[in-house]
Design an enzyme around this catalytic site. Structure first.
Site, PDB file in Angstrom:
ATOM      1  N   CYS A   2       0.851  -1.177   0.000  1.00 17.50           N
ATOM      2  CA  CYS A   2       0.000   0.000   0.000  1.00 17.50           C
ATOM      3  C   CYS A   2       0.893   1.236   0.000  1.00 17.50           C
ATOM      4  O   CYS A   2       2.073   1.163   0.287  1.00 17.50           O
ATOM      5  CB  CYS A   2      -0.874   0.023   1.249  1.00 17.50           C
ATOM      6  SG  CYS A   2      -1.859  -1.475   1.433  1.00 17.50           S
ATOM      7  N   ARG A  27       2.064   1.317  -5.921  1.00 20.22           N
ATOM      8  CA  ARG A  27       2.180   0.432  -4.760  1.00 20.22           C
ATOM      9  C   ARG A  27       0.897  -0.342  -4.468  1.00 20.22           C
ATOM     10  O   ARG A  27       0.906  -1.311  -3.704  1.00 20.22           O
ATOM     11  CB  ARG A  27       2.555   1.244  -3.514  1.00 20.22           C
ATOM     12  CG  ARG A  27       3.903   1.897  -3.627  1.00 20.22           C
ATOM     13  CD  ARG A  27       4.180   2.710  -2.390  1.00 20.22           C
ATOM     14  NE  ARG A  27       4.347   1.867  -1.230  1.00 20.22           N
ATOM     15  CZ  ARG A  27       5.507   1.423  -0.781  1.00 20.22           C
ATOM     16  NH1 ARG A  27       6.607   1.733  -1.412  1.00 20.22           N
ATOM     17  NH2 ARG A  27       5.571   0.673   0.295  1.00 20.22           N
ATOM     18  N   TRP A  75      -3.661  -2.090  -1.401  1.00 19.70           N
ATOM     19  CA  TRP A  75      -3.498  -3.398  -2.045  1.00 19.70           C
ATOM     20  C   TRP A  75      -4.064  -4.369  -1.023  1.00 19.70           C
ATOM     21  O   TRP A  75      -3.446  -4.617   0.007  1.00 19.70           O
ATOM     22  CB  TRP A  75      -2.021  -3.664  -2.320  1.00 19.70           C
ATOM     23  CG  TRP A  75      -1.769  -4.899  -3.139  1.00 19.70           C
ATOM     24  CD1 TRP A  75      -1.724  -4.980  -4.509  1.00 19.70           C
ATOM     25  CD2 TRP A  75      -1.498  -6.218  -2.657  1.00 19.70           C
ATOM     26  NE1 TRP A  75      -1.455  -6.268  -4.887  1.00 19.70           N
ATOM     27  CE2 TRP A  75      -1.312  -7.060  -3.772  1.00 19.70           C
ATOM     28  CE3 TRP A  75      -1.410  -6.788  -1.381  1.00 19.70           C
ATOM     29  CZ2 TRP A  75      -1.035  -8.408  -3.672  1.00 19.70           C
ATOM     30  CZ3 TRP A  75      -1.132  -8.140  -1.271  1.00 19.70           C
ATOM     31  CH2 TRP A  75      -0.951  -8.937  -2.415  1.00 19.70           C
ATOM     32  N   ASN A 101       0.307   0.380   6.163  1.00 25.84           N
ATOM     33  CA  ASN A 101       0.878  -0.460   5.118  1.00 25.84           C
ATOM     34  C   ASN A 101       1.475  -1.667   5.828  1.00 25.84           C
ATOM     35  O   ASN A 101       2.355  -1.496   6.671  1.00 25.84           O
ATOM     36  CB  ASN A 101       1.979   0.322   4.373  1.00 25.84           C
ATOM     37  CG  ASN A 101       2.758  -0.562   3.432  1.00 25.84           C
ATOM     38  OD1 ASN A 101       2.260  -1.573   2.952  1.00 25.84           O
ATOM     39  ND2 ASN A 101       3.995  -0.199   3.161  1.00 25.84           N
ATOM     40  N   GLY A 102       0.986  -2.872   5.519  1.00 24.39           N
ATOM     41  CA  GLY A 102       1.523  -4.055   6.198  1.00 24.39           C
ATOM     42  C   GLY A 102       0.396  -4.913   6.730  1.00 24.39           C
ATOM     43  O   GLY A 102      -0.744  -4.799   6.279  1.00 24.39           O
ATOM     44  N   GLU A 489      12.655 -14.127 -17.876  1.00 24.10           N
ATOM     45  CA  GLU A 489      12.277 -12.722 -17.702  1.00 24.10           C
ATOM     46  C   GLU A 489      11.318 -12.266 -18.814  1.00 24.10           C
ATOM     47  O   GLU A 489      10.354 -11.546 -18.558  1.00 24.10           O
ATOM     48  CB  GLU A 489      13.550 -11.855 -17.667  1.00 24.10           C
ATOM     49  CG  GLU A 489      13.331 -10.346 -17.605  1.00 24.10           C
ATOM     50  CD  GLU A 489      12.534  -9.857 -16.405  1.00 24.10           C
ATOM     51  OE1 GLU A 489      12.253 -10.633 -15.487  1.00 24.10           O
ATOM     52  OE2 GLU A 489      12.156  -8.662 -16.419  1.00 24.10           O
ATOM     53  N   LYS A 493       7.616 -10.880 -18.017  1.00 21.99           N
ATOM     54  CA  LYS A 493       7.154  -9.552 -18.470  1.00 21.99           C
ATOM     55  C   LYS A 493       5.809  -9.683 -19.182  1.00 21.99           C
ATOM     56  O   LYS A 493       4.906  -8.890 -18.968  1.00 21.99           O
ATOM     57  CB  LYS A 493       8.156  -8.916 -19.435  1.00 21.99           C
ATOM     58  CG  LYS A 493       9.393  -8.310 -18.843  1.00 21.99           C
ATOM     59  CD  LYS A 493       9.246  -6.941 -18.226  1.00 21.99           C
ATOM     60  CE  LYS A 493       8.973  -6.942 -16.763  1.00 21.99           C
ATOM     61  NZ  LYS A 493       9.830  -7.504 -15.804  1.00 21.99           N
ATOM     62  N   GLU A 496       2.953 -10.623 -16.674  1.00 23.75           N
ATOM     63  CA  GLU A 496       2.633  -9.544 -15.742  1.00 23.75           C
ATOM     64  C   GLU A 496       1.696  -8.512 -16.340  1.00 23.75           C
ATOM     65  O   GLU A 496       0.760  -8.074 -15.685  1.00 23.75           O
ATOM     66  CB  GLU A 496       3.923  -8.784 -15.356  1.00 23.75           C
ATOM     67  CG  GLU A 496       4.772  -9.430 -14.319  1.00 23.75           C
ATOM     68  CD  GLU A 496       6.011  -8.585 -14.030  1.00 23.75           C
ATOM     69  OE1 GLU A 496       6.239  -8.289 -12.861  1.00 23.75           O
ATOM     70  OE2 GLU A 496       6.754  -8.239 -14.974  1.00 23.75           O
ATOM     71  N   HIS A 512      11.751 -32.195 -22.824  1.00 24.63           N
ATOM     72  CA  HIS A 512      11.242 -32.939 -21.671  1.00 24.63           C
ATOM     73  C   HIS A 512       9.885 -32.413 -21.211  1.00 24.63           C
ATOM     74  O   HIS A 512       9.551 -32.505 -20.033  1.00 24.63           O
ATOM     75  CB  HIS A 512      12.259 -32.874 -20.523  1.00 24.63           C
ATOM     76  CG  HIS A 512      13.580 -33.441 -20.884  1.00 24.63           C
ATOM     77  ND1 HIS A 512      13.798 -34.790 -21.051  1.00 24.63           N
ATOM     78  CD2 HIS A 512      14.759 -32.836 -21.173  1.00 24.63           C
ATOM     79  CE1 HIS A 512      15.060 -35.000 -21.402  1.00 24.63           C
ATOM     80  NE2 HIS A 512      15.662 -33.818 -21.487  1.00 24.63           N
ATOM     81  N   LYS A 611       4.150  -2.842  -6.931  1.00 24.57           N
ATOM     82  CA  LYS A 611       5.561  -2.597  -7.199  1.00 24.57           C
ATOM     83  C   LYS A 611       6.443  -3.072  -6.048  1.00 24.57           C
ATOM     84  O   LYS A 611       7.493  -3.660  -6.269  1.00 24.57           O
ATOM     85  CB  LYS A 611       5.758  -1.100  -7.440  1.00 24.57           C
ATOM     86  CG  LYS A 611       7.169  -0.695  -7.784  1.00 24.57           C
ATOM     87  CD  LYS A 611       7.481  -1.075  -9.199  1.00 24.57           C
ATOM     88  CE  LYS A 611       8.887  -0.696  -9.605  1.00 24.57           C
ATOM     89  NZ  LYS A 611       9.336  -1.502 -10.756  1.00 24.57           N
TER      90      LYS A 611
END
Ligand code: G6P
Length: 616
Positions: A2, A27, A75, A101-102, A489, A493, A496, A512, A611
């Site tokens: 948050c 955030r 969030w 936040n938390g 990566e 990307k 996401e 495999h 983020k």
């Protein structure tokens, strides 16, 4: 996760808080809210579900007036995304306002106790519990500072909170517990700002104070008083941060992510600046505080990180092992501390993190500290918790604020920073001669210009590829050796920001399992720079072709052997084997960006992501 903003001064608190929240929206963006207090206008609150513009629209028609305020972007952790669960929350009396936040891990037990005492809750959040507890303690102590101090002693878990009361309207109280979120205090003249992260305050001041674990701060417009858990006063001078607000702005780019992708020639220059002495053949990493004897003595490094930074950690293994001949193990931050890693006096923990606030990464540093093992951080955010916990030194990326949730410019800077560390270790351990370092230095110094070439050459062909494939439902990314983490990566990307399922795989492992997925509908991105495994990669590409997969190949300039349709070949300049990831990842960043835009996705604020991940 948050974002918190607070203000006291002569400005309109609503404007400062709202602008700050806009800077922090990366955030969390489930819902948002603001509380403002003014002499004559009393306490006013506004909250809205969804992105911040919903709150901004509400405030445009019904503004809040006052010079004291706090705001929050959420969030969701406890309680659904509803207006009643949006912060700020208030105590039973309605006079005390809290943003958090938390997570309060023992909130259920505290809530039940409060309900038994007759408290009525309006939300499902753990934050409302904090507000009620502060209210109870305030009734006892008649001091907001003491009330917050007593409340935090009851909370389990990690969090950052900001509190104000209409009974003490000259102050904000802030506290930080554990590593669940940064608290930055901005010192103005006759005004003070508080936020979860620097971009929210840089428009007003560059003189910043950072709260540490267990600290509580009392902010009035011209003074900040910090105390530790034991109540002792802490003397701390503000740090002057050179980051400018301009760098945190989007400019003419439609999205932060695109801006940050295009910043890479500059950020690569910035991470190298002053660190390679080509003439002497030496590497300067002043921030590294470990002495030469310790660096020579190390026989194992754990690189620990999360998300995109974990891919940088994988590449750090290739780089450091090759350049310094030290064994490197790679761990996810969320796994490291639970698997009882072997940590002895010859071990170094190297964390890699853009924000310096990722709670699982920080936990690895705590684990190292508990075992008396030094840790070094490769980190972007100056003064972040990782930078402060890194007793072996924080190697800064100097990349400026990264706002897009999908990390881009910081990834390439992380690779260069890890490479520099590998060179430094190689040098002090007698593995690399000055001539060798000079040669590596030349390759590094060419990267900023080469990155600019990649951007100039590949943007148009990548747009065309995105137009062709943006309706794909799945994609496969293949690479060998250093291109394998780039395959991971590239796939991350895409997932996401465009919500297309994508898998990254070591190309040799394709047979495999993933080979079963290949048919004429599957686009397969093959990262095949001209390196030591190029021939092997050619065979893998043939295997994809044989099953009618659509090959999109990332190759080195001048390549004539990779078989893909002509418009599916993307060339990047040649560099050394170990450095090719810095260039091959750029077209993959662009591909995911353009695919997401064509799919109408919110590139900078993808659903469910944040983020800075400050909860476990
Ligand atoms: C989140 C972000 C990613 C980032 C990861 C690690 O998941 O969305 O972009 O790579 O956290 O963050 P850090 O700040 O530690 O690099």
């Amino acid at each position: 996760m948050c974002g918190i903003v607070g203000y006291i001064g002569d400005r309109d608190a609503q404007d400062v808080v709202l602008k700050g929240l806009q800077r922090l929206e990366y955030r969390g963006y489930d819902s948002s809210g603001i509380a403002v207090y003014g002499n004559g206008t009393g306490l006013q609150l506004a909250r809205a579900v969804g992105k911040l513009h919903h709150l901004a629209e509400q405030l445009a028609t019904a503004p809040l007036h006052g010079q004291l305020g706090v705001g929050h972007t959420r969030w969701a952790t406890h309680g659904a995304v509803t207006e009643t669960n949006a912060h700020p929350h208030r105590d039973q009396s309605g006079t005390i306002v809290v943003v958090q936040n938390g997570i309060v891990e023992n909130y259920q037990e505290l809530r039940e106790r409060l309900i038994a005492d007759g408290h009525i809750f309006h939300s499902q959040t753990d934050t409302e519990v904090i507000a009620h507890l502060v209210g109870v303690a305030y009734a006892r102590t008649q001091s907001l500072e003491q009330a917050v101090q007593q409340t935090i002693s009851e909370l389990h878990g990690g969090n950052a909170i900001v509190v104000f009361s209409i009974n003490e309207p000259d102050r904000l109280i802030a506290a930080r517990l554990g590593n669940a979120g940064g608290v930055v205090i901005g010192m103005g003249i006759d005004e003070v700002f508080i936020a979860s992260d620097m971009p929210a305050v840089l428009d007003y001041t560059h003189h910043l104070l950072f709260l540490e674990d267990g600290e509580l701060a009392v902010l009035t417009r011209n003074a900040v008083q910090i105390r530790n858990r034991a109540g002792a006063l802490i003397k701390r001078e503000p740090t002057t941060i050179a980051w400018d607000a301009e760098r945190a702005a989007r400019g003419d780019f439609p999205h932060y992510m695109l801006k940050e992708i295009h910043e890479q020639p500059q950020t690569l220059l910035d991470v190298l600046r002053g660190r390679v002495d080509g003439a002497a053949g030496t590497i300067t990493l002043d921030e590294l505080t470990l002495d030469t004897a310790t660096l020579q003595h190390i026989d194992r490094i754990y690189t620990v990180a999360c998300g995109t930074a974990w891919h940088a950690a994988l590449l750090a293994k290739f780089m450091i092992e090759r350049l310094a001949r030290v064994r490197v193990d790679v761990d996810y931050g969320s796994e490291f501390r639970y698997r009882q890693p072997i940590l002895d006096q010859r071990t170094l923990v190297l964390t890699i993190t853009q924000s310096g606030e990722t709670v699982d990464t920080l936990a690895a540093m705590e684990e190292a500290r508990t075992h008396g093992i030094p840790s070094v951080a490769i980190v972007n955010v100056i003064g972040s918790q990782a930078a402060r916990l890194a007793d072996g030194g924080a190697i800064y990326l100097h990349a400026g604020p990264e706002i897009g949730v999908a990390s881009t410019k910081c990834f390439t800077s992380m690779l260069v920073a890890a490479y520099l560390l590998g060179l430094k270790l190689g040098q002090v351990r007698g593995v690399l001669s000055a001539d060798a370092v000079r040669e590596h230095g030349q390759a590094l110094s060419a990267l900023p210009h080469q990155a600019a070439q990649v951007l100039a050459q590949t943007d148009a062909p990548i747009r065309a590829l995105a137009a062709r494939y943006h309706a794909a439902t799945s994609m496969l990314y293949l690479g060998r050796n250093v291109s394998y983490p780039i395959a991971l990566e590239g796939a991350l990307k895409l997932k996401e920001i465009s919500y297309i399922h994508a898998e990254g795989y070591p190309a040799g492992e394709m047979k495999h399992g993933p080979v079963a997925l290949i048919d004429e509908h599957l686009p397969v991105v093959c990262i095949a720079p001209h390196d030591g495994v190029y021939e092997k990669m050619l065979s893998n590409i043939e295997q994809v072709h044989a099953r009618n997969g659509k090959v999109i190949a990332i190759v080195s300039e001048g390549d004539t052997q990779v078989a893909a349709e002509p418009d599916h070949i993307i060339s990047v300049p040649r560099t050394s084997d170990l450095l090719s990831p810095v260039l091959t990842v750029i077209p993959l960043q662009l591909l995911s960006y353009h695919m997401a835009v064509l799919r109408g996705c919110d590139v900078d604020q993808p659903r469910n992501l944040a983020k800075s991940v400050t909860v476990e």
